[in-house]
Design an enzyme around this catalytic site. Sequence first.
Site, PDB file in Angstrom:
ATOM      1  N   HIS A 185      -1.803 -86.602 -77.226  1.00 39.57           N
ATOM      2  CA  HIS A 185      -0.997 -87.077 -75.908  1.00 39.57           C
ATOM      3  C   HIS A 185      -0.336 -85.315 -76.377  1.00 39.57           C
ATOM      4  CE1 HIS A 185       1.240 -87.232 -72.552  1.00 39.57           C
ATOM      5  NE2 HIS A 185       0.801 -88.566 -72.073  1.00 39.57           N
ATOM      6  N   ASP A 212      -3.702 -94.851 -72.590  1.00 41.58           N
ATOM      7  CA  ASP A 212      -5.188 -94.356 -71.148  1.00 41.58           C
ATOM      8  C   ASP A 212      -5.539 -95.411 -72.124  1.00 41.58           C
ATOM      9  OD1 ASP A 212      -3.677 -92.590 -69.762  1.00 41.58           O
ATOM     10  OD2 ASP A 212      -4.184 -90.948 -71.029  1.00 41.58           O
TER      11      ASP A 212
END
Length: 445
Positions: free
Chosen positions: A321, A379
């Site tokens: 991330h 995600d």
Amino acid sequence: MSKTHTEKNPSKRADGEYVTLIDHSSDKQYNLSVLHGTEGPKVIDIQSLYKDTGFFTYDPGYTSTGSCDSTITFIDGEKGILRHRGYSIENLAEHSDYMEVCYLLLYGELPNAEQKSDFVHEITYHTMVHEQLLGFYRGFRRDAHPMAIMAGVVGALSAFYHENTDINDPEQRRMATHQLIAKMPTIAAMAYKYSLGQPFVYPRNDLDYAENFLHMAFSVPCEDYQVNPVLGRAMDRIFILHADHEQNASTSTVRIAGSSGANPFACIAAGIASLWGPAHGGANEAVLNMLGEIGSKDRIPEFINRAKDKNDPFRLMGFGHRVYKNYDPRAAVLRESSHQVLSELGIKDEPLLDIAIELEKIALEDDYFVERKLFPNVDFYSGITLRAMGFPTSMYTALFALARTAGWIAQWKEMIKEPHQKIGRPRQLYLGSQERPYVLLNKRG
């Protein structure tokens, strides 16, 4: 409604600390104040930099620039911390529901029983959309992307609810805020139904927020549909985990659109457009596309090796991330929900989900990923969960937009109330031509 909490807005603190900027070309020195938040890194105040020095700063992507001060969300990417109004995302996901988190984001405190009851009642009784919007949907092609539909429909809300577009009226701001949160599940579910060619399903006041959305998305008029409570809870958690994430691209878009005085419906439509990008909200859709590219479990080692090859453009989507350099705290929560959904549905022989589970196992154990802290992020797990629940990949970003509306609105409200708020106006480093003499058309070579 019962009286809501008053939002706290602590002042920025300088404490006399400063850093010195030295211009060696003129031997001038400039002292820049250092601001201290309640948490996080210190911030150099450069508001008067251009006026005092004649210099701008250069920061593409604003990765080292604070665009505002805020009391809503705090992230520490190094430690894997995400808090809303001081409450950890782990505690909120475990003990609260999405309606409580919405209230917290909007008003700064968790509601008491009466406040929550009143808030839920008002949201519930604003979930229907104007009937003329049904005709608006039918103007789109059947194969239109749900995000294209949502951006258009949300922007159009200002034409249907224009009585709540005066941003200087606190009551109109409150009503627009509640209308947006209430109607977004209906708008998203209608976009999904339209893509299927199925009739729109109206909201029901006897269901909670997440259950109501699932009912509108998956029920049909010819038979009863009962929301599975495990799926309902998982959907609610997905909403909580995506509710706000500080000053990301779409939130910054909402703020900069709102800084011009645009109405909240237009600002949220702008946020939806920004979220649509594959580098932002489209990441969970990209995860499923990647799993489809891998194709089977026996090809996972091949793609793991490709991901490690710096000369290969292939990247594992849903790992690592930009902000979190540790385990994404949202992923830890959603991992549990993801496995609960898979277990509840008893899904077998689903190739993409089998690949995802095996890929997760390998990445969590492989030294290459562990050393680089390339852990599965939110995600990755949201893509798996939504796939198992029956949503097509085209709906993933639309569901992200549905959940993020609460954060967008909270950030917009905070910006509107800022006494020194200014219209957003970034500067640039110009690299084009200097002034050139104009040549008439008949003399140009």
